[in-house]
Design a protein around this motif. Structure first.
Motif, mmCIF file in Angstrom:
data_model
loop_
_atom_site.group_PDB
_atom_site.id
_atom_site.type_symbol
_atom_site.label_atom_id
_atom_site.label_comp_id
_atom_site.label_asym_id
_atom_site.label_seq_id
_atom_site.Cartn_x
_atom_site.Cartn_y
_atom_site.Cartn_z
ATOM 1 N N GLN A 20 0.831 -1.203 0.000
ATOM 2 C CA GLN A 20 0.000 0.000 0.000
ATOM 3 C C GLN A 20 0.868 1.257 0.000
ATOM 4 O OE1 GLN A 20 -2.211 -1.209 3.551
ATOM 5 N NE2 GLN A 20 -4.113 -0.948 2.376
ATOM 6 N N VAL A 21 1.940 1.222 0.756
ATOM 7 C CA VAL A 21 2.861 2.361 0.817
ATOM 8 C C VAL A 21 3.499 2.585 -0.552
ATOM 9 C CG1 VAL A 21 5.004 3.218 1.854
ATOM 10 C CG2 VAL A 21 3.291 2.054 3.284
ATOM 11 N N ILE A 22 3.938 1.505 -1.180
ATOM 12 C CA ILE A 22 4.606 1.615 -2.480
ATOM 13 C C ILE A 22 3.630 2.109 -3.546
ATOM 14 C CG2 ILE A 22 5.706 0.281 -4.328
ATOM 15 C CD1 ILE A 22 6.958 -1.437 -2.025
ATOM 16 N N THR A 23 2.411 1.574 -3.563
ATOM 17 C CA THR A 23 1.467 2.007 -4.585
ATOM 18 C C THR A 23 0.981 3.437 -4.344
ATOM 19 O OG1 THR A 23 -0.368 0.896 -3.457
ATOM 20 C CG2 THR A 23 0.698 -0.305 -5.241
ATOM 21 N N ALA A 24 0.854 3.850 -3.094
ATOM 22 C CA ALA A 24 0.475 5.242 -2.804
ATOM 23 C C ALA A 24 1.569 6.185 -3.293
ATOM 24 C CB ALA A 24 0.231 5.435 -1.312
ATOM 25 N N TRP A 25 2.811 5.808 -3.029
ATOM 26 C CA TRP A 25 3.949 6.613 -3.496
ATOM 27 C C TRP A 25 3.952 6.696 -5.020
ATOM 28 C CZ3 TRP A 25 8.038 4.584 -6.439
ATOM 29 C CH2 TRP A 25 9.051 5.492 -6.709
ATOM 30 N N MET A 26 3.749 5.569 -5.671
ATOM 31 C CA MET A 26 3.761 5.518 -7.136
ATOM 32 C C MET A 26 2.605 6.346 -7.715
ATOM 33 S SD MET A 26 5.251 4.066 -9.847
ATOM 34 C CE MET A 26 5.968 2.555 -9.276
ATOM 35 N N GLY A 27 1.411 6.206 -7.149
ATOM 36 C CA GLY A 27 0.262 6.965 -7.637
ATOM 37 C C GLY A 27 0.466 8.456 -7.512
ATOM 38 N N ALA A 28 0.958 8.896 -6.356
ATOM 39 C CA ALA A 28 1.201 10.322 -6.145
ATOM 40 C C ALA A 28 2.271 10.834 -7.104
ATOM 41 C CB ALA A 28 1.610 10.574 -4.698
ATOM 42 N N LEU A 29 3.331 10.064 -7.265
ATOM 43 C CA LEU A 29 4.410 10.442 -8.182
ATOM 44 C C LEU A 29 3.866 10.633 -9.596
ATOM 45 C CD1 LEU A 29 7.476 10.713 -8.907
ATOM 46 C CD2 LEU A 29 7.435 8.250 -9.295
ATOM 47 N N LEU A 30 3.101 9.663 -10.067
ATOM 48 C CA LEU A 30 2.566 9.732 -11.425
ATOM 49 C C LEU A 30 1.556 10.868 -11.589
ATOM 50 C CD1 LEU A 30 2.129 5.911 -12.149
ATOM 51 C CD2 LEU A 30 3.893 7.448 -13.066
ATOM 52 N N ALA A 31 0.663 11.032 -10.636
ATOM 53 C CA ALA A 31 -0.389 12.040 -10.758
ATOM 54 C C ALA A 31 0.167 13.459 -10.739
ATOM 55 C CB ALA A 31 -1.416 11.858 -9.642
#
Length: 172
Positions: free
Chosen positions: A24-35
């Motif tokens: 969850q931490v990794i995907t939240a980081w990835m989503g925020a980075l991309l958005a």
């Protein structure tokens, strides 16, 4: 006796503060980075400033806690847009003094509660609007268009293969 009380306090704290698994931490980081990167690139290419600080806070909800009622599309889009409208009206009628900042944020919170579109970053949108002495264009760019783009990116991201968190939970 003291040890049991300490354990009980720890357990109570866990009930109020969510825990997150590594994925969850990794995907939240990835989503925020991309958005945020996408908003920045679109801003650069279009010459419209779509990146405003409150969107960083919206991103925390969209990717860090997407099941929150405050992270749903209605809250993101209507909450932020309502705040922009409030700030533009407050600036037009009252200027940009410190009390106007407080008035804009307070009205945004009250209307967000009454209209069931409360979104904490909207308070920052209202504050920013007064600080920038926003004009009506602020409502469309960056606020409405940026909110729609951010929400659309979150919907797409959460529907990628392998994602287990459905988003949104409701549209309205």
């Amino acid at each position: 006796m003291v040890w049991r009380r300490v354990q009980a306090e720890r357990e109570r704290g866990r009930a109020y503060q969510p825990g997150f698994e590594r994925h969850q931490v990794i995907t939240a980081w990835m989503g925020a980075l991309l958005a945020i990167t996408a908003l920045g690139l679109i801003s650069t290419w279009s010459h419209y400033g779509l990146v405003v600080a409150p969107f960083g806070a919206s991103t925390v909800l969209l990717f860090g806690h997407p099941e929150s009622p405050l992270a749903q599309p209605r809250n993101i889009v209507l909450g932020n847009t309502l705040a922009a409208v409030v700030s533009v009206i407050c600036v037009a009628l009252l200027g940009n003094g410190a009390w106007v900042m407080g008035m804009a944020v307070g009205i945004t919170i009250a209307l967000g509660q009454l209209l069931r579109c409360l979104h904490p970053p909207a308070g920052a949108v209202a504050l920013l609007g007064v600080l920038l002495q926003a004009r009506p264009g602020f409502i469309l760019v960056p606020v409405l268009s940026g909110s729609l783009l951010l929400m659309a990116l979150a919907v797409l991201f959460h529907r990628l293969p392998g994602r287990s968190t459905p988003y949104p939970h409701h549209w309205l």
